[in-house]
Design a protein around this motif. Structure first.
Motif, PDB file in Angstrom:
ATOM      1  N   ARG A  36      -9.163 -14.753 -20.781  1.00 38.18           N
ATOM      2  CA  ARG A  36      -7.853 -15.264 -21.336  1.00 38.18           C
ATOM      3  C   ARG A  36      -7.902 -16.630 -22.117  1.00 38.18           C
ATOM      4  NH1 ARG A  36      -3.402 -12.921 -20.030  1.00 38.18           N
ATOM      5  NH2 ARG A  36      -3.230 -11.089 -18.601  1.00 38.18           N
ATOM      6  N   ALA A  37      -7.013 -16.889 -22.992  1.00 38.26           N
ATOM      7  CA  ALA A  37      -6.681 -18.142 -23.601  1.00 38.26           C
ATOM      8  C   ALA A  37      -5.564 -18.702 -22.904  1.00 38.26           C
ATOM      9  CB  ALA A  37      -6.194 -17.922 -25.171  1.00 38.26           C
ATOM     10  N   VAL A  38      -5.653 -20.041 -22.553  1.00 33.56           N
ATOM     11  CA  VAL A  38      -4.578 -20.501 -21.890  1.00 33.56           C
ATOM     12  C   VAL A  38      -3.892 -21.870 -22.771  1.00 33.56           C
ATOM     13  CG1 VAL A  38      -3.907 -21.664 -19.474  1.00 33.56           C
ATOM     14  CG2 VAL A  38      -5.531 -20.087 -19.978  1.00 33.56           C
ATOM     15  N   VAL A  39      -2.637 -21.974 -22.849  1.00 36.18           N
ATOM     16  CA  VAL A  39      -2.439 -23.327 -23.440  1.00 36.18           C
ATOM     17  C   VAL A  39      -1.340 -23.867 -22.591  1.00 36.18           C
ATOM     18  CG1 VAL A  39      -2.832 -22.431 -25.860  1.00 36.18           C
ATOM     19  CG2 VAL A  39      -0.625 -21.992 -24.762  1.00 36.18           C
ATOM     20  N   ALA A  40      -1.276 -25.286 -22.397  1.00 32.74           N
ATOM     21  CA  ALA A  40      -0.417 -26.063 -21.784  1.00 32.74           C
ATOM     22  C   ALA A  40       0.552 -26.590 -22.602  1.00 32.74           C
ATOM     23  CB  ALA A  40      -1.142 -27.288 -21.055  1.00 32.74           C
ATOM     24  N   LEU A  41       1.937 -26.725 -22.203  1.00 29.75           N
ATOM     25  CA  LEU A  41       3.250 -26.834 -23.135  1.00 29.75           C
ATOM     26  C   LEU A  41       3.691 -28.315 -22.413  1.00 29.75           C
ATOM     27  CD1 LEU A  41       2.375 -24.268 -24.028  1.00 29.75           C
ATOM     28  CD2 LEU A  41       4.896 -24.078 -24.652  1.00 29.75           C
ATOM     29  N   GLY A  42       4.474 -28.820 -23.284  1.00 30.54           N
ATOM     30  CA  GLY A  42       5.190 -30.042 -22.936  1.00 30.54           C
ATOM     31  C   GLY A  42       6.381 -29.866 -22.143  1.00 30.54           C
ATOM     32  N   ASP A  43       6.710 -28.708 -21.805  1.00 35.91           N
ATOM     33  CA  ASP A  43       7.649 -28.334 -20.922  1.00 35.91           C
ATOM     34  C   ASP A  43       7.041 -28.152 -19.506  1.00 35.91           C
ATOM     35  OD1 ASP A  43       6.587 -25.697 -21.268  1.00 35.91           O
ATOM     36  OD2 ASP A  43       8.367 -24.928 -21.877  1.00 35.91           O
ATOM     37  N   GLY A  44       5.992 -28.261 -19.168  1.00 37.48           N
ATOM     38  CA  GLY A  44       5.428 -27.700 -17.941  1.00 37.48           C
ATOM     39  C   GLY A  44       4.989 -26.471 -17.548  1.00 37.48           C
ATOM     40  N   THR A  45       4.965 -25.675 -18.651  1.00 36.43           N
ATOM     41  CA  THR A  45       4.266 -24.290 -18.402  1.00 36.43           C
ATOM     42  C   THR A  45       3.073 -24.140 -19.029  1.00 36.43           C
ATOM     43  OG1 THR A  45       5.407 -23.563 -20.608  1.00 36.43           O
ATOM     44  CG2 THR A  45       6.731 -23.445 -18.695  1.00 36.43           C
ATOM     45  N   ASP A  57       2.005  -9.990 -25.174  1.00 35.10           N
ATOM     46  CA  ASP A  57       1.282  -9.751 -23.859  1.00 35.10           C
ATOM     47  C   ASP A  57       1.059 -11.146 -23.195  1.00 35.10           C
ATOM     48  OD1 ASP A  57       0.574  -8.680 -21.363  1.00 35.10           O
ATOM     49  OD2 ASP A  57      -1.280  -7.822 -22.478  1.00 35.10           O
ATOM     50  N   ARG A  58       1.751 -11.853 -22.645  1.00 37.89           N
ATOM     51  CA  ARG A  58       1.207 -13.261 -22.099  1.00 37.89           C
ATOM     52  C   ARG A  58       2.002 -13.399 -20.836  1.00 37.89           C
ATOM     53  NH1 ARG A  58       4.636 -17.591 -25.942  1.00 37.89           N
ATOM     54  NH2 ARG A  58       5.002 -15.734 -27.052  1.00 37.89           N
ATOM     55  N   ALA A  59       1.315 -14.108 -19.825  1.00 36.51           N
ATOM     56  CA  ALA A  59       2.184 -14.529 -18.609  1.00 36.51           C
ATOM     57  C   ALA A  59       2.582 -16.196 -18.977  1.00 36.51           C
ATOM     58  CB  ALA A  59       0.949 -14.671 -17.395  1.00 36.51           C
ATOM     59  N   VAL A  60       3.753 -16.325 -18.568  1.00 38.25           N
ATOM     60  CA  VAL A  60       4.171 -17.772 -18.475  1.00 38.25           C
ATOM     61  C   VAL A  60       4.662 -18.284 -17.240  1.00 38.25           C
ATOM     62  CG1 VAL A  60       6.050 -19.148 -19.366  1.00 38.25           C
ATOM     63  CG2 VAL A  60       5.318 -17.075 -20.772  1.00 38.25           C
ATOM     64  N   ILE A  61       3.800 -19.293 -16.965  1.00 37.40           N
ATOM     65  CA  ILE A  61       3.980 -19.908 -15.281  1.00 37.40           C
ATOM     66  C   ILE A  61       4.323 -21.232 -15.645  1.00 37.40           C
ATOM     67  CG2 ILE A  61       2.350 -20.354 -13.486  1.00 37.40           C
ATOM     68  CD1 ILE A  61       0.641 -18.165 -15.696  1.00 37.40           C
ATOM     69  N   LYS A  62       5.344 -21.724 -14.768  1.00 37.34           N
ATOM     70  CA  LYS A  62       5.825 -22.893 -14.719  1.00 37.34           C
ATOM     71  C   LYS A  62       5.213 -23.807 -13.489  1.00 37.34           C
ATOM     72  CE  LYS A  62       8.971 -26.397 -15.247  1.00 37.34           C
ATOM     73  NZ  LYS A  62       8.949 -27.047 -16.601  1.00 37.34           N
ATOM     74  N   ALA A  63       3.999 -24.482 -13.974  1.00 36.34           N
ATOM     75  CA  ALA A  63       3.022 -25.004 -13.304  1.00 36.34           C
ATOM     76  C   ALA A  63       3.436 -26.533 -12.744  1.00 36.34           C
ATOM     77  CB  ALA A  63       1.673 -25.121 -13.965  1.00 36.34           C
ATOM     78  N   HIS A  64       4.136 -27.164 -13.615  1.00 35.25           N
ATOM     79  CA  HIS A  64       4.387 -28.762 -13.311  1.00 35.25           C
ATOM     80  C   HIS A  64       5.748 -28.822 -13.553  1.00 35.25           C
ATOM     81  CE1 HIS A  64       0.547 -30.006 -12.661  1.00 35.25           C
ATOM     82  NE2 HIS A  64       0.154 -28.955 -13.544  1.00 35.25           N
ATOM     83  N   SER A  65       6.562 -29.811 -13.345  1.00 32.61           N
ATOM     84  CA  SER A  65       7.951 -30.221 -13.564  1.00 32.61           C
ATOM     85  C   SER A  65       7.916 -31.128 -14.869  1.00 32.61           C
ATOM     86  CB  SER A  65       8.625 -30.925 -12.516  1.00 32.61           C
ATOM     87  OG  SER A  65       7.952 -32.252 -12.018  1.00 32.61           O
ATOM     88  N   GLY A  66       6.684 -31.760 -15.072  1.00 30.23           N
ATOM     89  CA  GLY A  66       6.535 -32.502 -16.149  1.00 30.23           C
ATOM     90  C   GLY A  66       5.578 -32.101 -17.103  1.00 30.23           C
TER      91      GLY A  66
END
Length: 166
Positions: A36-45, A57-66
């Motif tokens: 898998r390729a994984v990218v981290a976004l400014g919205d905490g996902t 076909d992607r999984a979106v995970i809310k990992a952080h609040s920041g």
């Protein structure tokens, strides 16, 4: 948009993967198993894409609040992420997320992983929190003379370098 090159063998041509996202991208990596390729976004996902699957076909995970400034592969199917909310998280390709440490709102931007041994380190202001394995409690190294700006493990994992300004 993110462009991530990928090659399965040294003599293969590099394939580029394009992903359209709705928030600023801060960091990118592949899982260690390269599934898998994984990218981290400014919205905490975190957005996880299968390399041979369509972009949708992607999984979106809310990992952080920041915001997530940095992610690194950890183990075959996990990524470690740090956030400006002061947390360190371990997220699996199955979507599970576990907060491994909460640095109580500290600005956390620097992390290093030594994949063969499972060691990892996080810089928090003038200290370094070092784990020999994530299941163990971290050692706190420091305080250093100034804030720690970068971390790096020696290739064999026997030493950890820290850069800071005095």
């Amino acid at each position: 948009m993110v462009h991530m090159p990928h090659a399965s063998a040294p003599d293969d041509l590099v394939k580029f993967h394009r992903f359209r996202l709705d928030a600023p991208v801060n960091s990118a990596c592949f899982t260690a198993d390269e599934g898998r390729a994984v990218v981290a976004l400014g919205d905490g996902t975190l957005h996880m894409f299968g390399l041979d699957a369509p972009e949708t076909d992607r999984a979106v995970i809310k990992a952080h609040s920041g915001s997530i400034p940095r992610i690194l592969p950890y183990g075959p199917a996990h990524v470690l992420s740090i956030s400006d909310d002061g947390t360190l998280a371990l997220t699996g390709t199955d979507g599970s997320t576990r907060i491994m440490a909460d640095f109580k709102g500290a600005w956390v931007e620097r992390v290093a992983v030594h994949a063969p041994s499972g060691q990892m380190a996080v810089a928090v202001d003038k200290t370094i929190h070092h784990w020999t394995k994530l299941e163990n409690a971290p050692r706190v190294l420091g305080p250093h003379a100034g804030p720690v700006h970068d971390l790096c493990f020696m290739a064999r994992g026997q030493s950890l370098a820290a850069a800071h300004r005095d």
